[in-house]
Design a protein around this motif. Structure first.
Motif, PDB file in Angstrom:
ATOM      1  N   ASP A  82     100.108   4.560   1.534  1.00  0.00           N
ATOM      2  CA  ASP A  82     100.289   5.669   0.597  1.00  0.00           C
ATOM      3  C   ASP A  82      98.957   6.391   0.476  1.00  0.00           C
ATOM      4  O   ASP A  82      98.074   5.953  -0.260  1.00  0.00           O
ATOM      5  N   ASP A  84      98.119   9.270  -0.835  1.00  0.00           N
ATOM      6  CA  ASP A  84      97.811   9.853  -2.147  1.00  0.00           C
ATOM      7  C   ASP A  84      97.246   8.788  -3.096  1.00  0.00           C
ATOM      8  O   ASP A  84      96.262   9.024  -3.807  1.00  0.00           O
ATOM      9  N   VAL A 101      94.582  15.760   1.284  1.00  0.00           N
ATOM     10  CA  VAL A 101      95.734  15.210   1.986  1.00  0.00           C
ATOM     11  C   VAL A 101      96.498  16.323   2.704  1.00  0.00           C
ATOM     12  O   VAL A 101      96.742  17.389   2.131  1.00  0.00           O
ATOM     13  N   MET A 102      96.845  16.068   3.951  1.00  0.00           N
ATOM     14  CA  MET A 102      97.606  17.056   4.710  1.00  0.00           C
ATOM     15  C   MET A 102      98.665  16.352   5.550  1.00  0.00           C
ATOM     16  O   MET A 102      98.496  15.218   5.973  1.00  0.00           O
ATOM     17  N   GLU A 103      99.762  17.067   5.763  1.00  0.00           N
ATOM     18  CA  GLU A 103     100.832  16.590   6.629  1.00  0.00           C
ATOM     19  C   GLU A 103     100.473  16.950   8.073  1.00  0.00           C
ATOM     20  O   GLU A 103     100.040  18.067   8.357  1.00  0.00           O
ATOM     21  N   LYS A 106     105.346  15.494  11.941  1.00  0.00           N
ATOM     22  CA  LYS A 106     106.045  14.264  11.565  1.00  0.00           C
ATOM     23  C   LYS A 106     105.271  13.020  11.989  1.00  0.00           C
ATOM     24  O   LYS A 106     105.778  11.902  11.899  1.00  0.00           O
ATOM     25  N   ARG A 109     100.404  11.411   7.632  1.00  0.00           N
ATOM     26  CA  ARG A 109      99.649  12.142   6.614  1.00  0.00           C
ATOM     27  C   ARG A 109      98.230  11.598   6.599  1.00  0.00           C
ATOM     28  O   ARG A 109      98.017  10.399   6.805  1.00  0.00           O
ATOM     29  N   TRP A 124      94.818   7.197   7.201  1.00  0.00           N
ATOM     30  CA  TRP A 124      95.986   7.570   7.986  1.00  0.00           C
ATOM     31  C   TRP A 124      97.217   6.830   7.484  1.00  0.00           C
ATOM     32  O   TRP A 124      97.273   5.604   7.531  1.00  0.00           O
ATOM     33  N   GLU A 125      98.189   7.610   6.993  1.00  0.00           N
ATOM     34  CA  GLU A 125      99.498   7.084   6.599  1.00  0.00           C
ATOM     35  C   GLU A 125     100.454   7.381   7.750  1.00  0.00           C
ATOM     36  O   GLU A 125     100.796   8.538   7.996  1.00  0.00           O
TER      37      GLU A 125
END
Length: 267
Positions: A82, A84, A101-103, A106, A109, A124-125
């Motif tokens: 997670d 965030d 945080v950025m996307e 797919k 994040r 890194w998520e």
């Protein structure tokens, strides 16, 4: 060579990438040095290059975006479930948010943060991209370590945010502890060597596996990079600090024989 298809545990160095002014030059350098096959993404990825071995990703190579004053560097990313939540934990523990945080499509994040002593690293998520999928072979990531100018504060920070345990292996003129997750070594934390110029801040360093450290150093020089000192033997393998042909430092190491797997790693 060990392949991995599952997400890396939280706190594990799961990815490294390089941002440089000249991506083409970097692809040629590292492709020759490590045998990487680099596939560029499309415009939606900023033409980010995925370096692979045996068709699996091992590292990233990107081009510094126009107009951004970002020093060329290898960045270590720690796996998180997670991002965030981890960013909040980083700031609460005295660290800083460097890039929000950025996307990433797919793929996952991410965020870029710094510890209280100023060492910059990524979070890194995982989404579709779990990070490196190959270990324990030449051309793969072998080790990651943070060398700090504020060792006590950094140690407290990483323990609080990632729950690391520690195995102290300090001696003589250096202070160094192995970072442990569930008793398994996943990286290191030490003090910046006295030989490093005072203007160099705390930093995370990446080690890459080579079959022969002396031959690897010679190849670096042949490709236009530089070798800092001579390869030397350590309890974990023969290693040397080098820089690529754009001035980015990293380490190469020929690890000791470990039955085909990194020390402490249960396949």
């Amino acid at each position: 060579m060990v392949f991995r298809d599952e997400r890396w545990p939280d706190g594990t160095p799961s990815w490294v990438d390089l941002m440089v002014p000249d991506q083409d030059k970097a692809i040629a350098f590292y492709g020759s040095l490590f045998g990487w096959d680099v596939q560029r993404g499309g415009a939606e990825t900023g033409f980010y290059g995925m370096a692979g071995l045996r068709g699996r990703p091992v590292a990233g190579i990107g081009q510094t975006p126009p107009g951004q004053d970002i020093p060329p560097a290898w960045t270590t990313y720690l796996a998180v479930s997670d991002v965030d939540h981890t960013v909040a934990a980083v700031t609460e523990a005295g660290g800083q948010l460097v890039m929000p945080v950025m996307e990433v499509l797919k793929e996952g994040r991410m965020a870029i943060v710094a510890d209280p002593a100023g060492a910059v690293f990524g979070l890194w998520e995982a989404g579709n991209h779990i990070g490196t999928q190959v270990t324990a072979a030449p051309g793969t990531l072998a080790w990651n370590e943070c060398l700090s100018r504020g060792f006590p504060a950094a140690k407290a920070f990483y323990e609080e945010v990632f729950g690391y345990g520690f195995q102290d292996i300090s001696g003589g003129s250096f202070t160094y502890t192995v970072l442990l997750l569930d008793g398994r070594p996943i990286g290191g934390l030490g003090t910046v060597p006295e030989s490093v110029p005072a203007e160099v801040p705390s930093y995370w360093s990446a080690y890459f596996w080579v079959a022969d450290a002396d031959a690897g150093a010679a190849k670096v020089a042949e490709l236009g990079g530089t070798v800092e000192g001579q390869p030397f033997d350590s309890p974990y393998g023969r290693q040397v600090r080098v820089t690529d042909d754009q001035g980015v430092p990293f380490m190469i190491i020929a690890p000791n024989e470990q039955s085909g797997e990194p020390e402490g790693w249960a396949v």
